[in-house]
Enzyme design. Structure first.
Site, PDB file in Angstrom:
ATOM      1  N   LYS A 285       3.615  10.879   5.094  1.00 39.03           N
ATOM      2  CA  LYS A 285       3.499  10.940   3.505  1.00 39.03           C
ATOM      3  C   LYS A 285       2.334  11.812   3.234  1.00 39.03           C
ATOM      4  O   LYS A 285       1.243  11.573   3.407  1.00 39.03           O
ATOM      5  CB  LYS A 285       3.346   9.626   3.123  1.00 39.03           C
TER       6      LYS A 285
ATOM      7  N   GLN B 288       0.862  -1.293   0.065  1.00 39.82           N
ATOM      8  CA  GLN B 288       0.182   0.038   0.140  1.00 39.82           C
ATOM      9  C   GLN B 288       0.730   1.105  -0.111  1.00 39.82           C
ATOM     10  O   GLN B 288       1.793   1.415   0.810  1.00 39.82           O
ATOM     11  CB  GLN B 288      -0.817   0.070   1.290  1.00 39.82           C
ATOM     12  N   CYS B 289       0.530   2.141  -0.828  1.00 35.89           N
ATOM     13  CA  CYS B 289       1.413   3.326  -1.085  1.00 35.89           C
ATOM     14  C   CYS B 289       1.659   4.035  -0.088  1.00 35.89           C
ATOM     15  O   CYS B 289       2.797   4.608   0.392  1.00 35.89           O
ATOM     16  CB  CYS B 289       0.906   4.170  -2.231  1.00 35.89           C
ATOM     17  N   PHE B 290       0.587   4.339   0.807  1.00 39.16           N
ATOM     18  CA  PHE B 290       0.568   5.363   1.772  1.00 39.16           C
ATOM     19  C   PHE B 290       0.982   4.571   3.246  1.00 39.16           C
ATOM     20  O   PHE B 290       0.715   5.217   4.242  1.00 39.16           O
ATOM     21  CB  PHE B 290      -0.726   6.031   1.796  1.00 39.16           C
TER      22      PHE B 290
END
Lengths: 213, 133
Positions: free
Chosen positions: A138, A121-123
């Site tokens: 972030k 997951q990017c975040f």
């Protein structure tokens, strides 16, 4: 997603095209190589309907789109070069714009010697050249695709107070990116690109695409 | 496996080596170096008919997906399972164990239209290498 691919394929090689877009309700996008089951489980955890889950053409991880500022940039990428350099350049531009608009942000750098993580997951946490706030949270993450001599960046910006200042942040990002690249960025879409996007829309809605792995 | 001197090369940094009527295809050492740490490879499936320069394969490094192009026209007859299981093989051995797929050429002579090793080395030094297509 379809429009981003259409612009990537159709725009003249030297053209920069910046596009901001919004979602109809909460949505989830996931990286080109990620398994659908991973995205489906993440969507279920946030009660996002499967119709709002779409595989991107870009790499990277799962991104929840629920009040973020989502944008894409198609740009010349004539020489095969490390994606980390391109990623940093895009984010330097975004940083420049955000600083001008009074936000506190910086480019995140991993501790020396730390192994690079591949997050599902990017975040979940920052990666090198992501934008973070003063607490290390972030703010901006993104992903890339290179096709022939063009690149596509798709990014997600999360800021408090975004809804009230969305237009101002979009303008700030556009100004910062234009400054970083030294070029005017067009936000106008040509009819041929829209027609191509209409042809591609079925692909991004299809199970063949979204559940291909 | 093929030595670079026995291969042909594209301006988009793929190599092809024709042996026994089958062309083995991969990305060059230059390409893997620029793409950096490869974490995913999706070669074309056997049976697929490819045109020359057709985008047919995707490799992904952290955060970025790259299209890879078929150097020549033909039918895919094999995909390299080793690189799908361990994509880093492409970084470690781009012209040997890290090959991507094999093609039965539509026209075996087509491969000779590509750059030879010496020409590709010259190409890498020129501005053309920095301008892509």
């Amino acid at each position: 997603m379809a429009l981003d691919e259409a612009v990537l394929v159709c725009a003249p090689p030297e053209r920069f095209v910046l596009r901001f877009f919004r979602w109809v309700g909460p949505a989830l996008t996931f990286g080109y190589s990620q398994p659908y089951a991973l995205a489906e489980a993440a969507a279920r955890s946030r009660s996002i309907p499967t119709g709002q889950v779409v595989r991107r053409a870009t790499g990277g991880g799962i991104v929840f789109h629920d009040g973020d500022l989502t944008f894409s940039l198609v740009f010349p990428w004539p020489r095969l070069s490390p994606p980390a350099e391109i990623y940093e350049k895009v984010h330097r531009g975004a940083l420049s714009g955000l600083l001008d608009s009074g936000m506190e942000a910086s480019l995140w750098a991993s501790p020396a010697g730390a192994a690079r993580l591949r997050r599902a997951q990017c975040f979940l946490g920052p990666e090198p050249s992501d934008l973070v706030d003063g607490c290390g949270r972030k703010l901006l993450g993104g992903a890339l695709r290179r096709r022939l001599s063009r690149g596509l960046y798709q990014g997600s910006l999360r800021l408090s107070g975004l809804d009230e200042r969305r237009t101002a942040f979009e303008a700030a990002l556009a100004a910062g990116l234009a400054r970083e690249w030294g070029r005017l960025l067009s936000c106008e879409l040509e009819p041929a690109w829209i027609a191509a996007a209409e042809d591609l829309a079925g692909k991004y809605a299809s199970e063949d695409w979204n559940r291909r792995r | 496996m093929p030595k670079p001197e026995n291969c042909r090369f594209t301006k988009t940094h793929e190599w092809a080596c024709l042996e026994g009527g089958v062309a083995t295809v991969g990305v060059t050492d230059h390409a893997q170096h620029e793409i950096t740490d490869i974490v995913f490879v999706e070669p074309p499936k056997p049976g697929r008919q490819l045109k020359a320069a057709e985008a047919c394969c995707v490799v992904e490094s952290v955060k970025a997906a790259f299209d890879i192009y078929s150097p020549i026209a033909g039918e895919v007859v094999a995909a390299n399972d080793a690189v799908t299981k361990d994509p880093a093989v492409v970084n470690r051995s781009p012209q040997e164990e890290g090959w991507l797929f094999k093609l039965k050429p539509a026209n075996p002579g087509e491969v000779n239209k590509l750059m030879d090793w010496k020409s590709y080395q010259e190409f890498l030094k020129t501005a053309e290498a920095h301008a892509g297509h």
